[in-house]
Motif scaffolding. Structure first.
Motif, PDB file in Angstrom:
ATOM      1  N   GLY A   1      -3.965  -2.205   9.131  1.00 60.33           N
ATOM      2  CA  GLY A   1      -4.512  -0.970   8.561  1.00 60.33           C
ATOM      3  C   GLY A   1      -5.107  -0.028   9.600  1.00 60.33           C
ATOM      4  O   GLY A   1      -4.832  -0.142  10.804  1.00 60.33           O
ATOM      5  N   SER A   2      -5.919   0.901   9.112  1.00 61.28           N
ATOM      6  CA  SER A   2      -6.420   2.034   9.911  1.00 61.28           C
ATOM      7  C   SER A   2      -7.041   1.682  11.264  1.00 61.28           C
ATOM      8  O   SER A   2      -6.716   2.297  12.273  1.00 61.28           O
ATOM      9  N   VAL A   3      -7.966   0.737  11.267  1.00 58.53           N
ATOM     10  CA  VAL A   3      -8.699   0.444  12.504  1.00 58.53           C
ATOM     11  C   VAL A   3      -7.741  -0.146  13.535  1.00 58.53           C
ATOM     12  O   VAL A   3      -7.718   0.254  14.705  1.00 58.53           O
TER      13      VAL A   3
ATOM     14  N   PRO B   1      -4.478  11.895  -0.620  1.00 58.37           N
ATOM     15  CA  PRO B   1      -5.861  11.431  -0.796  1.00 58.37           C
ATOM     16  C   PRO B   1      -5.889   9.939  -1.104  1.00 58.37           C
ATOM     17  O   PRO B   1      -4.956   9.411  -1.716  1.00 58.37           O
ATOM     18  N   GLU B   2      -6.944   9.286  -0.667  1.00 53.44           N
ATOM     19  CA  GLU B   2      -7.115   7.853  -0.935  1.00 53.44           C
ATOM     20  C   GLU B   2      -8.456   7.645  -1.628  1.00 53.44           C
ATOM     21  O   GLU B   2      -9.479   8.167  -1.165  1.00 53.44           O
ATOM     22  N   ALA B   3      -8.460   6.882  -2.690  1.00 57.12           N
ATOM     23  CA  ALA B   3      -9.708   6.629  -3.420  1.00 57.12           C
ATOM     24  C   ALA B   3     -10.201   5.227  -3.112  1.00 57.12           C
ATOM     25  O   ALA B   3      -9.397   4.281  -3.019  1.00 57.12           O
TER      26      ALA B   3
ATOM     27  N   TYR C   1     -10.148  -1.657  -2.491  1.00 52.78           N
ATOM     28  CA  TYR C   1      -9.019  -1.214  -1.657  1.00 52.78           C
ATOM     29  C   TYR C   1      -9.056   0.305  -1.615  1.00 52.78           C
ATOM     30  O   TYR C   1      -9.121   0.948  -2.664  1.00 52.78           O
ATOM     31  N   THR C   2      -9.068   0.854  -0.422  1.00 48.13           N
ATOM     32  CA  THR C   2      -9.021   2.314  -0.282  1.00 48.13           C
ATOM     33  C   THR C   2      -7.558   2.681  -0.117  1.00 48.13           C
ATOM     34  O   THR C   2      -6.940   2.354   0.897  1.00 48.13           O
ATOM     35  N   VAL C   3      -7.018   3.348  -1.130  1.00 51.47           N
ATOM     36  CA  VAL C   3      -5.566   3.501  -1.170  1.00 51.47           C
ATOM     37  C   VAL C   3      -5.194   4.750  -1.981  1.00 51.47           C
ATOM     38  O   VAL C   3      -5.972   5.202  -2.833  1.00 51.47           O
TER      39      VAL C   3
ATOM     40  N   VAL D   1      -3.888   6.640   9.392  1.00 44.98           N
ATOM     41  CA  VAL D   1      -5.295   6.266   9.571  1.00 44.98           C
ATOM     42  C   VAL D   1      -6.156   7.044   8.569  1.00 44.98           C
ATOM     43  O   VAL D   1      -5.952   8.248   8.393  1.00 44.98           O
ATOM     44  N   GLN D   2      -7.106   6.380   7.959  1.00 43.33           N
ATOM     45  CA  GLN D   2      -8.026   7.075   7.047  1.00 43.33           C
ATOM     46  C   GLN D   2      -8.797   8.159   7.816  1.00 43.33           C
ATOM     47  O   GLN D   2      -9.209   7.935   8.963  1.00 43.33           O
ATOM     48  N   SER D   3      -9.077   9.273   7.136  1.00 47.50           N
ATOM     49  CA  SER D   3      -9.776  10.380   7.803  1.00 47.50           C
ATOM     50  C   SER D   3     -11.172   9.971   8.282  1.00 47.50           C
ATOM     51  O   SER D   3     -11.634  10.427   9.326  1.00 47.50           O
TER      52      SER D   3
ATOM     53  N   GLY E   1       0.841  -1.205   0.000  1.00 46.58           N
ATOM     54  CA  GLY E   1       0.000   0.000   0.000  1.00 46.58           C
ATOM     55  C   GLY E   1       0.871   1.249   0.000  1.00 46.58           C
ATOM     56  O   GLY E   1       2.081   1.187  -0.265  1.00 46.58           O
ATOM     57  N   VAL E   2       0.237   2.377   0.330  1.00 46.37           N
ATOM     58  CA  VAL E   2       0.991   3.642   0.386  1.00 46.37           C
ATOM     59  C   VAL E   2       1.313   4.009   1.843  1.00 46.37           C
ATOM     60  O   VAL E   2       2.227   4.777   2.106  1.00 46.37           O
ATOM     61  N   TYR E   3       0.593   3.428   2.807  1.00 40.05           N
ATOM     62  CA  TYR E   3       0.877   3.743   4.213  1.00 40.05           C
ATOM     63  C   TYR E   3       2.286   3.291   4.604  1.00 40.05           C
ATOM     64  O   TYR E   3       2.959   3.966   5.378  1.00 40.05           O
ATOM     65  N   TYR E   4       2.676   2.136   4.110  1.00 32.66           N
ATOM     66  CA  TYR E   4       3.985   1.601   4.505  1.00 32.66           C
ATOM     67  C   TYR E   4       5.109   2.535   4.045  1.00 32.66           C
ATOM     68  O   TYR E   4       5.916   2.980   4.880  1.00 32.66           O
TER      69      TYR E   4
HETATM   70  N1  GLU Z   1      -6.387   2.726   3.647  1.00 33.49           N
HETATM   71  C1  GLU Z   1      -5.873   1.432   4.007  1.00 33.49           C
HETATM   72  C2  GLU Z   1      -6.250   1.108   5.429  1.00 33.49           C
HETATM   73  O1  GLU Z   1      -6.628   1.951   6.167  1.00 33.49           O
HETATM   74  C3  GLU Z   1      -4.383   1.322   3.835  1.00 33.49           C
HETATM   75  C4  GLU Z   1      -3.903   1.767   2.504  1.00 33.49           C
HETATM   76  C5  GLU Z   1      -2.403   1.809   2.397  1.00 33.49           C
HETATM   77  O2  GLU Z   1      -1.724   1.048   3.070  1.00 33.49           O
HETATM   78  O3  GLU Z   1      -1.933   2.645   1.624  1.00 33.49           O
HETATM   79  O4  GLU Z   1      -6.180   0.007   5.872  1.00 33.49           O
END
Ligand code: GLU
Length: 338
Positions: A74-76, A124-126, A199-201, A92-94, A43-46
């Motif tokens: 992930g976020s949660v 931003p994540e779509a 996938y929200t990414v 964390v996602q907004s 993903g992009v978070y890493y």
């Molecule tokens: N949005 C994803 C999540 O909250 C992670 C995406 C990412 O790792 O870039 O789990």
């Protein structure tokens, strides 16, 4: 016997002291180790955790901080681990930040998590829906009866996938729902073991590159129309999002993809030390141009938009820096609790 005891004691003492005080260049200063929770390695978070940690680790000599990155569910998971003290920071996602702070979704049972603190927002994540051509899926409506990965428990995307299908009048019972980790989804799609995944990414992400560049032809599916207009109107944290097709030349679409989305944000707990939050905020913002170069999905970032999309009050360590840098005018006053 006595000699043995003394030896053991001195070994223990050396070990304890060295774990508390790691001498860097013999300075004798105590190093603070900080962990940043991210997401799947594809993903992009890493890489985001990596970019933030690089900023602070570059100044290890000045702050005596060493940040490390953890790949997580992930976020949660990140919100809960930060609040439990198992992680110091999390991406964390907004929408998940909003839900945790207000006691919604996964936090309905625990109630509002008022110890959550925001620092800044990032890319931003779509909400991204990707399907094999063979499945015949061209819209969310076509997911009925198909094998679809909605996301793993602990991830941010799981709720977004549920919201997307619900907006089109579908429930999890109308599809063959899977709940596997994002890192596994491209392989499952390419092996034809699933028809589609959400996938929200941020974009571009190596996960979507992997999913689009295999033997099986795949497309990224539009998630738009009146159903999505009302979803966005209903929830303050959702906004329109566009995925530029140029980022995925192997996908079978020819046009940019319309969807909805959120923002990645950087959070911590009210218990996190003031100095650590200040140092990280300062290094990211003071080296903003360098930071922006660390991932292509940061190309849209401005210092101003990195202060938007937040719900939980800002950590005082971040406020200290924003005051110094003259950025307070960009901050929603509701985020300031002094
Ligand atoms: N949005 C994803 C999540 O909250 C992670 C995406 C990412 O790792 O870039 O789990």
């Amino acid at each position: 016997m006595k000699k043995q005891c003394i030896l053991i004691f001195s070994l223990c003492a050396t070990f304890t002291l060295s774990s508390l005080f790691c001498n860097k260049g013999g300075s004798g200063k105590k190093i603070t180790f900080l962990t940043i929770g991210t997401g799947a390695v594809t993903g992009v978070y890493y890489p985001t955790g990596g970019a933030i940690s690089r900023m602070i680790n570059n100044k290890a000599g000045q702050y005596n901080i060493k940040a490390t990155v953890e790949s997580t569910a992930g976020s949660v998971y990140n919100v809960n681990a930060v609040l439990a003290g198992d992680l110091d920071f999390g991406v964390v996602q907004s929408d998940r930040q909003y839900q945790a702070y207000n006691g919604l979704a996964e936090w309905e049972k625990t109630g509002p998590r008022r110890e959550l603190r925001s620092i800044f927002s990032i890319h931003p994540e779509a909400v991204t829906l990707i399907a094999s051509e063979k499945s015949g899926i061209t819209s969310v409506n076509d997911l009925r009866g198909k094998r679809v990965n909605l996301g793993n428990p602990g991830s941010g995307p799981l709720q977004n996938s549920r919201d997307a299908i619900a907006a089109f009048g579908l429930t999890e019972k109308d599809i063959i729902a899977e709940y596997v980790k994002a890192v596994e989804a491209p392989g499952l799609l390419q092996d034809e073991r699933i028809d589609a995944f959400f996938y929200t990414v941020g974009h571009p992400s190596s996960n979507i590159k992997e999913a689009t560049s295999g033997r099986v032809n795949v497309s990224i599916i539009q998630i738009n129309g009146p159903c999505i207009d009302s979803l966005i109107n209903k929830h303050p944290y959702y906004a329109y999002a566009t995925i530029p097709i140029a980022l995925y030349p192997s996908a079978k679409n020819s046009e940019d993809i319309q969807s909805f989305g959120v923002k990645a944000t950087f959070v911590t707990s009210s218990k996190t030390a003031y100095n650590s939050v200040y140092a990280i905020t300062r290094e990211v913002f003071e080296n903003f141009e360098e930071f922006k170069k660390l991932h292509p999905s940061y190309s849209v970032l401005t210092k101003e938009n990195m202060l938007q999309g937040l719900t939980a009050p800002l950590h005082p360590g971040a406020i200290k820096y924003y005051k110094e840098a003259g950025l307070m005018e960009y901050i929603d006053k509701r985020l300031i609790q002094e």
